[in-house]
Design a protein around this motif. Structure first.
Motif, PDB file in Angstrom:
ATOM      1  N   SER A 296       0.850  -1.373  -0.002  1.00  0.00           N
ATOM      2  CA  SER A 296      -0.036   0.114   0.019  1.00  0.00           C
ATOM      3  C   SER A 296       1.085   1.290   0.048  1.00  0.00           C
ATOM      4  CB  SER A 296      -0.880   0.035   1.247  1.00  0.00           C
ATOM      5  OG  SER A 296       0.099  -0.127   2.476  1.00  0.00           O
ATOM      6  N   VAL A 297       1.891   1.434   0.432  1.00  0.00           N
ATOM      7  CA  VAL A 297       3.020   2.512   0.640  1.00  0.00           C
ATOM      8  C   VAL A 297       3.461   2.782  -0.645  1.00  0.00           C
ATOM      9  CG1 VAL A 297       4.802   3.486   1.490  1.00  0.00           C
ATOM     10  CG2 VAL A 297       3.348   2.261   3.055  1.00  0.00           C
ATOM     11  N   VAL A 298       4.133   1.924  -1.122  1.00  0.00           N
ATOM     12  CA  VAL A 298       5.104   2.042  -2.283  1.00  0.00           C
ATOM     13  C   VAL A 298       3.996   2.250  -3.495  1.00  0.00           C
ATOM     14  CG1 VAL A 298       5.398  -0.473  -3.134  1.00  0.00           C
ATOM     15  CG2 VAL A 298       7.087   1.193  -3.485  1.00  0.00           C
ATOM     16  N   ARG A 299       3.023   1.467  -3.484  1.00  0.00           N
ATOM     17  CA  ARG A 299       1.937   1.713  -4.756  1.00  0.00           C
ATOM     18  C   ARG A 299       1.129   3.009  -4.755  1.00  0.00           C
ATOM     19  NH1 ARG A 299       1.638  -1.918  -8.356  1.00  0.00           N
ATOM     20  NH2 ARG A 299      -0.282  -1.626  -9.001  1.00  0.00           N
ATOM     21  N   SER A 300       1.252   3.866  -3.515  1.00  0.00           N
ATOM     22  CA  SER A 300       0.398   5.028  -3.395  1.00  0.00           C
ATOM     23  C   SER A 300       1.130   5.970  -4.515  1.00  0.00           C
ATOM     24  CB  SER A 300       0.998   5.629  -1.993  1.00  0.00           C
ATOM     25  OG  SER A 300       2.166   6.050  -1.772  1.00  0.00           O
ATOM     26  N   PRO A 301       0.280   6.805  -4.968  1.00  0.00           N
ATOM     27  CA  PRO A 301       0.586   7.757  -6.181  1.00  0.00           C
ATOM     28  C   PRO A 301       2.270   8.523  -5.946  1.00  0.00           C
ATOM     29  CG  PRO A 301      -1.691   7.959  -5.829  1.00  0.00           C
ATOM     30  CD  PRO A 301      -1.055   7.122  -4.559  1.00  0.00           C
ATOM     31  N   TYR A 302       1.898   8.833  -4.806  1.00  0.00           N
ATOM     32  CA  TYR A 302       3.358   9.752  -4.370  1.00  0.00           C
ATOM     33  C   TYR A 302       4.750   8.841  -4.636  1.00  0.00           C
ATOM     34  CZ  TYR A 302       6.814  13.108  -2.669  1.00  0.00           C
ATOM     35  OH  TYR A 302       7.692  14.066  -2.507  1.00  0.00           O
ATOM     36  N   PHE A 303       4.671   7.765  -3.629  1.00  0.00           N
ATOM     37  CA  PHE A 303       6.077   6.894  -3.726  1.00  0.00           C
ATOM     38  C   PHE A 303       5.923   6.219  -5.299  1.00  0.00           C
ATOM     39  CE2 PHE A 303       6.008   7.240   0.935  1.00  0.00           C
ATOM     40  CZ  PHE A 303       7.297   6.263   1.029  1.00  0.00           C
ATOM     41  N   LEU A 304       4.890   5.687  -5.805  1.00  0.00           N
ATOM     42  CA  LEU A 304       4.983   5.281  -7.230  1.00  0.00           C
ATOM     43  C   LEU A 304       5.708   6.081  -8.127  1.00  0.00           C
ATOM     44  CD1 LEU A 304       4.458   2.596  -8.762  1.00  0.00           C
ATOM     45  CD2 LEU A 304       2.204   3.640  -9.310  1.00  0.00           C
ATOM     46  N   GLY A 305       5.225   7.427  -8.130  1.00  0.00           N
ATOM     47  CA  GLY A 305       5.728   8.339  -9.272  1.00  0.00           C
ATOM     48  C   GLY A 305       7.046   9.036  -8.830  1.00  0.00           C
ATOM     49  N   GLN A 306       7.657   9.107  -7.498  1.00  0.00           N
ATOM     50  CA  GLN A 306       8.710   9.700  -7.032  1.00  0.00           C
ATOM     51  C   GLN A 306       9.783   8.659  -7.102  1.00  0.00           C
ATOM     52  OE1 GLN A 306       8.307  13.125  -7.322  1.00  0.00           O
ATOM     53  NE2 GLN A 306       9.648  12.929  -5.902  1.00  0.00           N
ATOM     54  N   LEU A 307       9.507   7.309  -6.774  1.00  0.00           N
ATOM     55  CA  LEU A 307      10.553   6.145  -7.030  1.00  0.00           C
ATOM     56  C   LEU A 307      10.689   6.083  -8.386  1.00  0.00           C
ATOM     57  CD1 LEU A 307      12.323   4.375  -5.262  1.00  0.00           C
ATOM     58  CD2 LEU A 307      10.566   2.794  -4.870  1.00  0.00           C
ATOM     59  N   THR A 308       9.697   5.998  -9.252  1.00  0.00           N
ATOM     60  CA  THR A 308       9.993   5.711 -10.628  1.00  0.00           C
ATOM     61  C   THR A 308      10.938   6.589 -11.075  1.00  0.00           C
ATOM     62  OG1 THR A 308       7.915   4.471 -10.786  1.00  0.00           O
ATOM     63  CG2 THR A 308       8.741   5.182 -12.828  1.00  0.00           C
ATOM     64  N   ASP A 309      10.712   8.084 -10.797  1.00  0.00           N
ATOM     65  CA  ASP A 309      11.403   9.026 -11.682  1.00  0.00           C
ATOM     66  C   ASP A 309      13.061   8.770 -11.076  1.00  0.00           C
ATOM     67  OD1 ASP A 309       9.371  10.084 -12.928  1.00  0.00           O
ATOM     68  OD2 ASP A 309       8.949  11.400 -11.324  1.00  0.00           O
ATOM     69  N   ILE A 310      13.135   8.808  -9.733  1.00  0.00           N
ATOM     70  CA  ILE A 310      14.430   8.502  -9.272  1.00  0.00           C
ATOM     71  C   ILE A 310      15.372   7.194  -9.953  1.00  0.00           C
ATOM     72  CG2 ILE A 310      15.791   8.102  -7.260  1.00  0.00           C
ATOM     73  CD1 ILE A 310      13.899   9.827  -5.762  1.00  0.00           C
ATOM     74  N   LEU A 311      14.693   6.252 -10.101  1.00  0.00           N
ATOM     75  CA  LEU A 311      15.322   5.118 -10.623  1.00  0.00           C
ATOM     76  C   LEU A 311      15.701   5.531 -12.225  1.00  0.00           C
ATOM     77  CD1 LEU A 311      13.143   2.268  -9.137  1.00  0.00           C
ATOM     78  CD2 LEU A 311      15.696   2.970  -8.572  1.00  0.00           C
ATOM     79  N   GLN A 312      14.989   6.222 -12.788  1.00  0.00           N
ATOM     80  CA  GLN A 312      15.563   6.628 -14.201  1.00  0.00           C
ATOM     81  C   GLN A 312      16.926   7.528 -14.264  1.00  0.00           C
ATOM     82  OE1 GLN A 312      13.493   4.645 -16.084  1.00  0.00           O
ATOM     83  NE2 GLN A 312      12.516   4.570 -14.355  1.00  0.00           N
ATOM     84  N   LYS A 313      17.395   8.139 -13.060  1.00  0.00           N
ATOM     85  CA  LYS A 313      18.441   8.912 -13.161  1.00  0.00           C
ATOM     86  C   LYS A 313      19.686   8.325 -12.777  1.00  0.00           C
ATOM     87  CE  LYS A 313      15.266  12.746 -12.076  1.00  0.00           C
ATOM     88  NZ  LYS A 313      14.759  13.556 -11.099  1.00  0.00           N
ATOM     89  N   GLY A 314      20.876   8.586 -13.280  1.00  0.00           N
ATOM     90  CA  GLY A 314      22.116   8.154 -12.842  1.00  0.00           C
ATOM     91  C   GLY A 314      22.271   6.701 -12.801  1.00  0.00           C
ATOM     92  N   SER A 315      23.172   6.526 -12.161  1.00  0.00           N
ATOM     93  CA  SER A 315      23.742   4.782 -11.912  1.00  0.00           C
ATOM     94  C   SER A 315      24.295   4.306 -13.378  1.00  0.00           C
ATOM     95  CB  SER A 315      22.618   4.020 -11.662  1.00  0.00           C
ATOM     96  OG  SER A 315      23.024   2.738 -11.414  1.00  0.00           O
ATOM     97  N   ASN A 316      24.973   3.196 -13.351  1.00  0.00           N
ATOM     98  CA  ASN A 316      25.269   2.431 -14.096  1.00  0.00           C
ATOM     99  C   ASN A 316      24.311   1.225 -14.839  1.00  0.00           C
ATOM    100  OD1 ASN A 316      25.830   0.702 -12.299  1.00  0.00           O
ATOM    101  ND2 ASN A 316      27.818  -0.074 -13.090  1.00  0.00           N
ATOM    102  N   LYS A 317      23.292   1.348 -13.995  1.00  0.00           N
ATOM    103  CA  LYS A 317      22.198   0.146 -14.307  1.00  0.00           C
ATOM    104  C   LYS A 317      21.101   1.004 -14.751  1.00  0.00           C
ATOM    105  CE  LYS A 317      23.994  -3.869 -13.117  1.00  0.00           C
ATOM    106  NZ  LYS A 317      23.941  -5.164 -13.957  1.00  0.00           N
ATOM    107  N   GLN A 318      20.224   0.417 -15.780  1.00  0.00           N
ATOM    108  CA  GLN A 318      18.801   0.964 -16.041  1.00  0.00           C
ATOM    109  C   GLN A 318      17.728   0.238 -15.387  1.00  0.00           C
ATOM    110  OE1 GLN A 318      18.655   1.185 -20.391  1.00  0.00           O
ATOM    111  NE2 GLN A 318      20.364   2.102 -20.632  1.00  0.00           N
TER     112      GLN A 318
END
Length: 362
Positions: A296-318
C-alpha cells in the motif's frame, strides 16, 4: 469329454478371477482418476496485515480464495490461527479436504533464512495435512507473481518493508542480507510525521496535514496530542504499531498535495528504498533490471511516481519499473504447481489470471 461339473467349475474360476482382478484394477483406476479430479494445490501469501490463501486444481482453475488476519507472529499472537483459518476456509469453499491437497507453497514474513524454518513450519502445520510444502519469504511469492520466475527486483512496502532480488544466476538476495533496512513500512511514516509535529518541525503549509492528524487521533490540539502520545508509548507495541500504520495514508496523500512535512517524510523513505534497489541491482549481470512494487505504501501515487522517476536517473544500471503480472498469492499457486511437477503453460497462466484476486489492485 469333460463333465458338466468340470465345465461349470472352470467358468466359475474365470468369473472369480475377473471380479477379483480385472474389476479391482478398474476400481483402483477409477479411484485414482477421482483423486486426480479432486487434487488441488494451495498458495499462501502471509502478510503483516492479511493472510491470503488460494486453492487451485492441477489445471490452474482457481477454486477458492480466503483472507484472514496477520501471518506475522511478531506482530500478531494469533498468526498461526489466522493461517489455519485462511487455508481451511479456502478448502471449505472449494469443497476439498486436507487429503485432496497435493502441495502447499507459502510465503511467510517471518522466514528469510534457514534458522527461521522451525518457526515457519510450526505456523503452517495443520493436523491432517501431510502433503509436501515449500516455505519462502512473502516477498518471494510476490516476485514469482510479478515476474513469473524471471529475474528482477521486488520492492514490498506496506505493513512491512523489504527489497528482494532474483538474479540471472538464480540467487535470492534481500537488502537485509547486507544489513540494510528501508524504514518505509506504513507505521514508520506515521511515526516520523507525528514526531515532527510534536517537535514543532513544521511549516505554515503543513496546517491542513496537522488538522487531519489531530482528527485521526481524536484530539483538539497539539498539546493534547503530545499528552496522548506520551501515554501511547507505554502501551502494547503491537497495538501501537497497528494504530500508527492506519494513519499512513494521511501522510502519503498529503505528500501528493505538496505538504512540506509529508513530502520530507516520504522523500527520506523513498531514498532508502532507492539504496536497497541499487544495492541488489549491482548483483545482476544485465544492464537493464526490471523492478516491481507491491504494498500500500510503495504503490501510493506519491511513492510510485517519485521512486520511478529517481530510478531513471544516474547509475550504471537501467531500472525498468513494471507492473506485477499476477498477485503474490497467485504467485504462490504457481510455485505450488511447479514444485508438484506441473509445467507452467500459457493455459495455466490464463486460467489463474481469470480470478479477480490474481491481479494487483490499484
Amino acid at each position: 469329454m469333460k463333465s458338466e461339473v468340470e465345465e461349470n467349475g472352470k467358468v466359475n474360476w474365470l468369473l472369480n478371477f475377473y471380479f477379483t482382478n480385472v474389476l479391482e484394477e478398474t476400481k483402483e483406476k477409477m479411484n485414482g482418476e477421482k483423486q486426480m479430479i479432486r487434487a488441488c494445490v494451495i498458495g499462501l501469501e502471509g502478510g503483516g496485515t492479511n493472510t491470503r490463501a488460494m486453492v487451485a486444481d492441477l489445471q490452474g482453475h482457481v477454486l477458492a480464495y480466503q483472507e484472514s488476519g496477520s501471518a506475522h507472529p511478531y506482530r500478531d499472537p494469533t498468526a498461526k490461527e489466522n493461517i489455519q483459518m485462511a487455508i481451511l476456509g479456502a478448502l471449505s469453499t472449494a469443497e476439498r479436504s486436507l487429503e485432496d491437497v497435493c502441495y502447499v507453497a507459502a510465503g511467510l514474513p517471518c522466514y528469510q533464512q534457514k534458522e527461521d524454518l522451525p518457526l515457519a513450519k510450526s505456523l503452517l502445520y495443520i493436523d491432517g495435512m501431510s502433503c509436501p510444502h515449500r516455505i519462502m519469504n512473502d516477498s518471494e511469492v510476490g516476485h514469482i507473481g510479478a515476474f513469473l520466475f524471471d529475474p528482477g527486483i521486488m520492492v514490498v512496502s506496506g505493513t512491512g518493508s523489504i527489497v528482494m532480488g532474483y538474479t540471472e544466476k538464480g540467487e535470492v538476495l534481500f537488502n537485509s542480507t547486507f544489513g540494510h533496512y528501508a524504514p518505509t513500512a506504513a507505521r514508520y511514516l506515521s511515526y516520523q510525521a507525528v514526531h515532527s509535529i510534536l517537535a514543532d518541525q513544521v511549516q505554515f503549509e503543513d496546517k491542513a496535514l496537522i488538522q487531519e492528524v489531530l482528527r485521526f487521533w481524536q484530539v483538539e490540539g497539539i498539546d493534547e496530542l503530545r499528552e496522548l502520545h506520551l501515554h501511547h508509548f507505554y502501551m502494547d507495541k503491537v497495538e501501537r504499531d497497528r494504530q500508527f500504520g492506519l494513519m499512513a495514508p494521511i501522510v502519503t496523500r498529503a505528500a501528493a498535495h505538496n505538504r512540506p512535512l509529508a513530502k520530507r517524510v516520504c522523500d527520506e523513505a523513498i531514498l532508502t528504498l532507492e539504496t536497497g534497489i541499487r544495492l541488489i541491482g549491482q548483483y545482476f549481470k544485465e544492464e537493464r533490471v526490471k523492478v516491481s512494487f507491491v504494498g500500500s505504501v510503495v504503490r501510493s501515487p506519491y511513492f510510485l511516481g517519485q521512486l520511478t522517476d529517481i530510478l531513471q536517473k544516474g547509475s550504471n544500471k537501467q531500472y525498468q519499473v513494471v507492473e506485477p503480472i499476477l498477485s503474490p498469492v497467485a504467485g504462490a499457486v504457481l510455485m505450488a504447481l511447479k514444485e508438484f511437477g506441473i509445467p507452467i503453460t500459457e493455459e495455466i497462466l490464463t486460467e489463474i489470471a481469470k480470478h479477480e484476486r490474481s491481479k494487483i489492485g490499484p
